[in-house]
Design an enzyme around this catalytic site. Structure first.
Site, mmCIF file in Angstrom:
data_model
loop_
_atom_site.group_PDB
_atom_site.id
_atom_site.type_symbol
_atom_site.label_atom_id
_atom_site.label_comp_id
_atom_site.label_asym_id
_atom_site.label_seq_id
_atom_site.Cartn_x
_atom_site.Cartn_y
_atom_site.Cartn_z
ATOM 1 N N SER A 139 0.903 -1.084 0.114
ATOM 2 C CA SER A 139 -0.112 0.034 -0.088
ATOM 3 C C SER A 139 0.847 1.163 -0.018
ATOM 4 O O SER A 139 1.728 1.290 -0.949
ATOM 5 C CB SER A 139 -0.772 -0.078 1.307
ATOM 6 O OG SER A 139 -1.990 0.827 1.079
ATOM 7 N N HIS A 176 -6.859 -6.013 -1.029
ATOM 8 C CA HIS A 176 -5.882 -4.765 -0.698
ATOM 9 C C HIS A 176 -5.077 -5.395 0.796
ATOM 10 O O HIS A 176 -3.928 -5.416 0.604
ATOM 11 C CB HIS A 176 -6.484 -3.495 -0.653
ATOM 12 C CG HIS A 176 -5.383 -2.478 -0.390
ATOM 13 N ND1 HIS A 176 -4.682 -1.963 -1.532
ATOM 14 C CD2 HIS A 176 -4.836 -1.914 0.684
ATOM 15 C CE1 HIS A 176 -3.951 -0.980 -0.883
ATOM 16 N NE2 HIS A 176 -4.055 -0.888 0.337
ATOM 17 N N ASP A 192 -9.709 -3.810 -5.722
ATOM 18 C CA ASP A 192 -8.716 -3.202 -4.735
ATOM 19 C C ASP A 192 -9.374 -1.652 -5.244
ATOM 20 O O ASP A 192 -8.949 -1.060 -6.236
ATOM 21 C CB ASP A 192 -7.260 -2.980 -5.242
ATOM 22 C CG ASP A 192 -6.563 -2.153 -4.060
ATOM 23 O OD1 ASP A 192 -7.335 -1.413 -3.360
ATOM 24 O OD2 ASP A 192 -5.435 -2.522 -3.921
#
Length: 325
Positions: A139, A300, A271
């Protein structure tokens, strides 16, 4: 593979001062201090995991352990918390080194660029210069990953993995459109709410609530995750998130182009932080790059449900590099 993971994997927890800020580091493997190891026993490579936001490193332990086992326990796998996202539990000592105490404090260390400098300071202080590095970002950790490559070309990074990378147009993503007003305009209201609600709770109540939540999600944690309910940590996570929405806008194509042979990108199909259009755009701009699209519908937040699957993939991508070490 499952039988290997069930074997005991040593994980060592440390709290250190990095740039004057309490920082949690979780270390898979028998190596706890690379400088204290005789050169003959010192590992030649370190796998370094940079978390998403919030940077609660305890949630990454199943992934780190699975990866450590998948590479046949040859090299250490370390996870670092973000600055201000972990507090030292009562009774736990903070380890200090001479370099830590002499480290220059960073302006706005809880912000986007401060977090990059925080990771760089750790690598320069706690990892010998001759130890090669594999950096795994998840991320916003992928943004930090690229910044480290750009700012510290002297570091011996042989591969960088960017898992579900939030490296561009964050506020335009489906989740970003929801998060931006909350984190940028209503952040102080969230601070007040968190402090008024959570600050009076005794530690026993917080621990009980976390145990209930983990049980409901069918999750376990070997290490304390009390920081999840600490207003100080939540405020820092919200502050970092607000900066992400405002500053992570344009993809850093120059850095990607410079280090493309070292990079592997992994995008999700479900995502809401980096939709498939972002994958299609970067694939179009860098057709020769190792840019992959998930075929397993992994979300995610893979660390909660799919740590083993991601560890197996990363280990497979690393095979050729590790065979040369």
């Amino acid at each position: 593979m499952d039988s290997e993971i069930k074997e005991e994997v040593p994980v060592h927890e440390e709290f250190i001062l990095c740039c004057g800020v309490e920082t949690q580091v979780l270390k898979c493997g028998p190596w706890t201090n690379l400088f204290n190891e005789p050169r003959a026993n010192r590992p030649k490579l370190l796998i370094f995991i940079i978390t998403g936001n919030p940077g609660f490193s305890a949630f990454y332990v199943p992934f780190a352990k699975a990866l450590y086992s998948s590479i046949n326990r040859r090299f250490p796998v370390w996870v670092i918390s973000h600055a201000g996202h972990a507090l030292v539990p009562k009774g736990k000592k903070i380890l200090t080194t001479l370099d830590d105490s002499n480290a220059q404090e960073i302006n706005d260390i809880y912000g986007l660029q401060g977090q990059v400098e925080h990771k760089l300071a750790f690598l320069r202080t706690h990892v010998p210069k001759e130890v090669k590095l594999v950096v795994i970002g998840h991320s916003i950790g992928c943004y930090f990953n690229l910044e480290i490559l750009k700012l510290a070309p002297e570091l011996p990074i042989i591969r960088s993995f960017l898992l579900f990378p939030t490296i561009e147009r964050m506020s335009e993503s489906p989740n970003g459109r929801i998060a931006t007003p909350l984190l940028c305009w209503l952040r102080y209201a969230l601070y007040v709410f968190a402090y008024l609600l959570l600050k009076p709770w005794p530690e026993k109540i917080k621990s009980f609530m976390i145990r209930i939540a983990l049980r409901m999600m069918n999750l376990q944690s070997e290490f304390s995750v009390l920081s999840v309910l600490e207003p100080f940590c939540l405020a820092n996570a919200a502050y970092l998130g607000g900066q992400e929405m405002m500053k992570v806008v344009k993809r850093d194509n120059d850095t990607i182009k410079t280090y493309l042979p070292k990079l592997t990108f992994y995008y999700g199909t479900i995502d809401a932080w980096c939709p498939t259009k972002y994958y299609e755009d970067i694939k179009k701009d860098f057709p020769e790059g190792d840019i992959r699209l998930c075929e397993k519908k992994i979300p995610h937040a893979f660390i909660l449900r799919f740590p083993q699957e991601m560890a197996d993939m990363v280990a497979d991508w690393l095979k050729d590099d590790l065979s040369k070490i």
